[in-house]
Motif scaffolding. Structure first.
Motif, short mmCIF file in Angstrom:
data_model
loop_
_atom_site.label_atom_id
_atom_site.label_comp_id
_atom_site.label_asym_id
_atom_site.label_seq_id
_atom_site.Cartn_x
_atom_site.Cartn_y
_atom_site.Cartn_z
N ARG A 110 7.97 8.69 4.37
CA ARG A 110 7.22 7.56 4.90
C ARG A 110 5.72 7.78 4.81
O ARG A 110 4.95 6.88 4.53
CB ARG A 110 7.52 7.39 6.39
N ARG A 116 6.22 6.90 -1.77
CA ARG A 116 6.61 5.52 -1.52
C ARG A 116 6.57 4.66 -2.78
O ARG A 116 7.32 3.72 -2.92
CB ARG A 116 5.68 4.89 -0.47
N ALA B 168 11.85 3.48 2.73
CA ALA B 168 10.48 3.82 2.38
C ALA B 168 10.17 3.45 0.94
O ALA B 168 9.16 2.81 0.66
CB ALA B 168 10.22 5.32 2.62
N VAL B 169 11.03 3.85 0.02
CA VAL B 169 10.67 3.61 -1.39
C VAL B 169 10.82 2.15 -1.78
O VAL B 169 10.12 1.67 -2.67
CB VAL B 169 11.47 4.50 -2.37
N ALA B 171 10.48 -0.31 0.48
CA ALA B 171 9.72 -1.10 1.46
C ALA B 171 10.55 -2.24 2.03
O ALA B 171 10.12 -3.41 2.08
CB ALA B 171 8.41 -1.63 0.83
#
Lengths: 202, 202, 202, 202
Positions: A110, A116, B168-169, B171
């Motif tokens: 995160r 990300r 996270a990746v 979103a």
DNA sequence: AATGAATGAGAGTTCATTCAT
DNA sequence: TATGAATGAACTCTCATTCAT
């Protein structure tokens, strides 16, 4: 030396997680002493973050190497499924690191901008391939690319990640190359059959 | 009290693994002191084994409650996929324990007769359902039931196990009930479409 | 049962000392559970004191059985030396308990009236035998009976007490019956020769 | 610092034995913290072994300093007896360590090459002195040097090792310098009288 | 870049002992 | 007389980290 430490850290953190990994063990694997890790990375946590980012950077590089735009949608999709499978087969450390990071609630992922931004290219690739296949009347419509990515990755990931318990409860050797290849075929077949509209592509 | 300790151990080991879990923390959650754990289970490791066996015993009990013999093959299979998904959705501790056990190389699962004998009923159920569906001309033939189980379970398992990094990746919030329900529909659809012969069942 | 506990305690305390002995181990040897020790003896320390007093009571009883008054002084003295040796040979637990008690500074022996009054009969016996031998012109005069007792006992005690290290540094088996018998002869000969006036008794 | 730890360990292990000694107490006596013991010696057991070897090394060094070849046999033997007595008088730690080690069955002494080779010089010295005395017609023949060593050492060892219980049962102060000196004279006299042929040397 | 010395914090485990029955 | 449950107090040992060189 910095690279050697990072490689050692990847193995050790993948095998034992952030808390379980031993600074001493990483130093030994890297062929140096503990204090050098602090010199380079500041703390155990700093080293962990660096290790995590390095594996994400690696998979991003590999994914960006995929050139599927020129292939027909079905072939492109089959190649994508195969790539996901093969990458996990070849990178058990990636699986180990992700598992431990998720167990912690993924705070480092995160927090890391670099991480990300990693997986988007692959989802874009899936989305465009899906669109092309639907336009050709080949694929079912209404498939969410993110969900598709997760299900495709999951079929492979679970096989490698949970191989040991699966071997125990099914009393099967899932590590033999034949077993891996057989499961790969199963995954590709299931995914493609699951996507294709009937009467097409078979 | 013994039961309370076991429940606390399941949570704690699922969250932090064998080494990461703190005996003190388990005792606190159970509302007793550390020494009582040793009185009942002999060692941290003994408690871990007991916790592991208890979750396997639970899932076995649930699986044996499934009565799919009377349903048509397609309905039975859809119910199976749904059950696998729902069980994992409802039992994050099972996922946590399995992940950590696999990270260790699954020595405890290997060593435990009770655990080794756990999963067979589900695979038998899959196998007989597949046979019935193939006999009806409904399902593709040549699908390995163990591979099918792994791929079905994997799609759900990976979603819950790696939810944090996936969020996270990509979103995306994958924890909202809508997101979970949507992904469940995707998984059932993909699995069923992947199994059915074309022109049938839709 | 009380007797069984006491016997078990003697062995265990002799082998491991007051702190080193395990209440649990004593209970197991005695064939009962720990709590019974507390029922009978109040505490570990109380049991230790009882064990200590019981071995002293035993040696006192044996010593009082010696009837040497009727023997000629040289024979009486030789019998005494032999008795001291044989008692220690037969009662390794006595040695173990004494060693540990001395390591603690002998607080329990000091505190126990029963124990304090134990050894006097033997010293009296030595003293009177010495007197008779000196009166006969047989023994050297000026020998302190307490010192004589200590030196006689010491020659035997050290042999049994330190047998293991002596075996190691001298690379000799001192446990074989021949070795014990040989050393016994040596001790008796040395003591008697050390006491006799020259030209007498040989 | 290493030396300070070793010295503290000798005292503590001598007073309380391997299990009874407290790592914390050793560290405090040495003026450092516990962890440093582990840094230098690896474990409590490792420290114990080092302490044991160091006392044996010390006594060996002292024994090798004895130069008795030039003295007449009787004087040499008297000096030997006196040395054994005085060494034990001056080194209560040696006695404590040996007692505890024997209580364990002497596993560390057995395992240590360094320790096993320690005592030979003294026995050689006794053997050659005995030979010289016998050749001069001064000593009895047929005395086993190892048995002689054990009996000489035992007379002194028992006095110091069991002093507290002896004081209690005989109601005598054996710690006053007069008492020690008196017992020393007794031991030397008894041993010399026990060795000399009659009519000689007196 | 590399290392020996040193430390604070905390972990698992053991043990004597008590209480209720 | 006998036992299952429970606990306070310690103890050994591990580990990440720092400092001086």
């Amino acid at each position: 030396m910095r690279g050697a430490i990072l490689a050692a850290a990847r193995s050790e953190f993948a095998a034992r997680g952030l808390k379980g990994a031993r600074v001493q063990a990483i130093a030994e694997r890297a062929g140096c002493n503990k204090q050098l890790l602090y010199y380079y990375f500041g703390s155990k946590d700093g080293l962990y973050r660096a290790a995590l980012e390095s594996v994400y950077a690696d998979i991003r590089a590999q994914e960006q190497g995929l050139e599927l735009g020129g292939l027909p949608p079905a072939d492109a999709m089959a190649a994508l499924v195969g790539f996901s499978f093969d990458y996990l087969a070849a990178h058990p450390e990636f699986i180990g690191l992700l598992n431990h990071e998720n167990a912690l609630g993924a705070p480092h992922v995160r927090a890391s901008r670099a991480v990300r931004e990693t997986n988007s290219p692959l989802v874009d690739l899936i989305a465009s391939t899906l669109r092309r296949g639907v336009a050709d009347g080949l694929f079912r419509s209404g498939v969410d690319p993110v969900a598709l990515y997760i299900s495709i990755a999951g079929m492979a990931y679970f096989f490698f990640s949970n191989r040991r318990t699966l071997e125990a409860v099914f009393a099967r050797d899932l590590s033999a190359s034949g077993a891996v290849a057989g499961y790969r075929r199963h995954v590709v077949a299931l995914a493609m059959a699951g996507l294709l509209r009937c009467g097409k592509g078979r």
